[in-house]
Motif scaffolding. Structure first.
Motif, mmCIF file in Angstrom:
data_model
loop_
_atom_site.group_PDB
_atom_site.id
_atom_site.type_symbol
_atom_site.label_atom_id
_atom_site.label_comp_id
_atom_site.label_asym_id
_atom_site.label_seq_id
_atom_site.Cartn_x
_atom_site.Cartn_y
_atom_site.Cartn_z
ATOM 1 N N ASP A 4 0.828 -1.202 0.000
ATOM 2 C CA ASP A 4 0.000 0.000 0.000
ATOM 3 C C ASP A 4 0.866 1.257 0.000
ATOM 4 O OD1 ASP A 4 -2.641 -1.269 0.204
ATOM 5 O OD2 ASP A 4 -1.910 -1.949 2.159
ATOM 6 N N ALA A 28 -2.231 -1.978 6.962
ATOM 7 C CA ALA A 28 -1.710 -1.600 5.656
ATOM 8 C C ALA A 28 -0.380 -2.301 5.399
ATOM 9 C CB ALA A 28 -1.525 -0.088 5.583
ATOM 10 N N ALA A 396 -5.715 2.735 3.331
ATOM 11 C CA ALA A 396 -5.618 1.567 2.451
ATOM 12 C C ALA A 396 -6.657 0.538 2.869
ATOM 13 C CB ALA A 396 -4.217 0.966 2.566
ATOM 14 N N PRO A 397 -7.236 -0.230 1.924
ATOM 15 C CA PRO A 397 -7.013 -0.137 0.479
ATOM 16 C C PRO A 397 -8.184 0.520 -0.242
ATOM 17 C CG PRO A 397 -7.875 -2.284 0.986
ATOM 18 C CD PRO A 397 -7.872 -1.504 2.284
#
Length: 411
Positions: A4, A28, A396-397
């Motif tokens: 990420d 992440a 994220a994501p």
């Protein structure tokens, strides 16, 4: 593996950024890429270890805001993790009448930046630093000292514990934009990342250009050379002693700094390094040198500062001249009292017009943020810089695009 976030640079700003990203976005996938074999090998590990107060910086600037907050956050971090530091304070002293107006301006700036600063007479200066010769001064009690190498080592442990992958010995060689991020070509193979954060310090402008972003400046490396007081003469200095700086020059002048290990460093000067990692006079990198000499902005800067530049070069090659600069502050210091110690290189951004960038410079790009100017007080401000960056990149994501303010940080 696809990440990420990819952070380029293992100095304290890159580490603090990875730490903040991992804290703000749990789960992440984060990787930190550093070309050296360990963290803090350049600006972070070769500075004077000062926790700066923020007195020098323009009110409202990123430096002023982040440094003021960074003092507290850095000391709190050290308390939390058992790292040694000391809030010893410093004095800024005028040694000649013509320096008094600039000293008064510094005092006013300190007040504007919310600092508790105290005006001192020459006699009051000597109550704090008995060996200093001064006609007036300013006491800045919030200034401290620490080892940023130690802080960086703890940050490495913390980000690894949160699942961040830290890859040392990995040099970024190319950056290829993709539909949703970057393909990062390195000396250890390719990495894919949705968001790139460039904290590459001395090479930050080059990394920005690899990513297709104009850094609006170029890095010029200035070597800062230091001497160290012999152990038997350390008693000449109790804390931190600074001269009144030249307002037209971005450096603070030769000063005395007591380090967290008890040693006392004297310096630095500021001379053009012939390599971005040129820590010795003999270090020359032809690519780096050609870039600087061909830079019209540097030629403009050199013409405008011929006298100051010549003095810095003379101080570099003449120990006697260096000592005379120190004697303006402490007349008792002699050439026999000091020995050379390790130098550092400041990554200073320079505009095409020949202006030294006097604030932190953070520039956004597609799926990226580039830290293109982060010299002192970046170490002091590092935890705040990291938090500001983490607050601006997307979670994220779920959010695939990056949206930043023009300066890349909160207003």
């Amino acid at each position: 593996m696809r990440y990420d976030y990819a952070v380029v640079g293992g100095g304290i700003v890159g580490l603090a950024t990875a730490h903040a990203l991992a804290g703000r976005h749990p789960g992440a996938r984060i990787v930190l890429l550093e070309k050296e074999s360990g963290p803090a090998q350049h600006q972070t590990g070769r500075n004077s270890g000062v926790i700066h107060s923020g007195i020098y910086y323009a009110p409202g600037s990123l430096k002023a805001r982040m440094c003021a907050a960074g003092v507290g956050s850095m000391m709190a971090f050290c308390d939390e993790h058992g790292l040694p530091y000391e809030q010893c304070g410093k004095v800024i002293v005028a040694t000649a009448p013509e320096e008094l107006p600039q000293l008064d301006r510094l005092y006013d700036r300190g007040l504007q930046n919310g600092l508790k600063v105290q005006k001192l007479s020459g006699e009051q200066v000597r109550e704090y630093e008995p060996h200093v010769q001064a006609i007036a001064g300013i006491r800045v009690p919030s200034t401290g000292i620490v080892s940023y190498r130690q802080v960086s080592a703890v940050l490495v442990d913390l980000i690894r514990a949160r699942g961040t992958e830290v890859r040392f010995g990995v040099k970024v060689e190319r950056l290829t934009p993709t539909a949703d991020g970057y393909e990062i070509g390195t000396s250890a193979g390719s990495f894919a990342a949705r968001v790139l954060v460039n904290c590459a310090g001395l090479h930050s402008d080059r990394v920005a250009r690899l990513a297709g972003t104009d850094p609006r400046s170029s890095i010029v490396p200035f070597r800062g050379e230091y001497y160290e007081l012999r152990p038997e003469r350390r008693s000449l200095v109790r804390g931190l002693i600074y001269p009144v700086p030249n307002p037209d020059f971005p450096f603070l002048g030769v000063h005395f700094t007591r380090m967290i290990d008890g040693s006392v460093h004297a310096g630095p000067n500021a001379v053009l390094a012939f390599a971005r990692e040129g820590y010795r006079k003999a270090d020359v990198n032809l690519r780096d040198l050609r870039e600087v000499l061909a830079n019209p902005g540097f030629r403009t800067l050199a013409r405008q500062n011929l006298r100051e530049g010549a003095m810095e070069m003379l101080r570099s090659w003449s120990k006697a001249t260096f000592v005379r600069s120190l004697q303006r502050l402490i007349p008792e210091v002699s050439a026999d009292d000091i020995v050379p110690c390790a130098a550092g290189v400041r990554a200073q951004a320079l505009t095409p017009e020949g202006k030294l960038v006097d604030d932190f410079l953070l520039i956004d790009g597609p799926h990226a943020l580039h830290v293109c100017n982060a010299p002192s007080p970046a170490a002091t401000s590092s935890l705040e810089i990291g938090r500001a960056i983490a607050a601006r990149v997307p979670a994220a994501p779920s959010r695939p695009t990056l949206s930043l303010t023009p300066q890349g940080v909160p207003a």
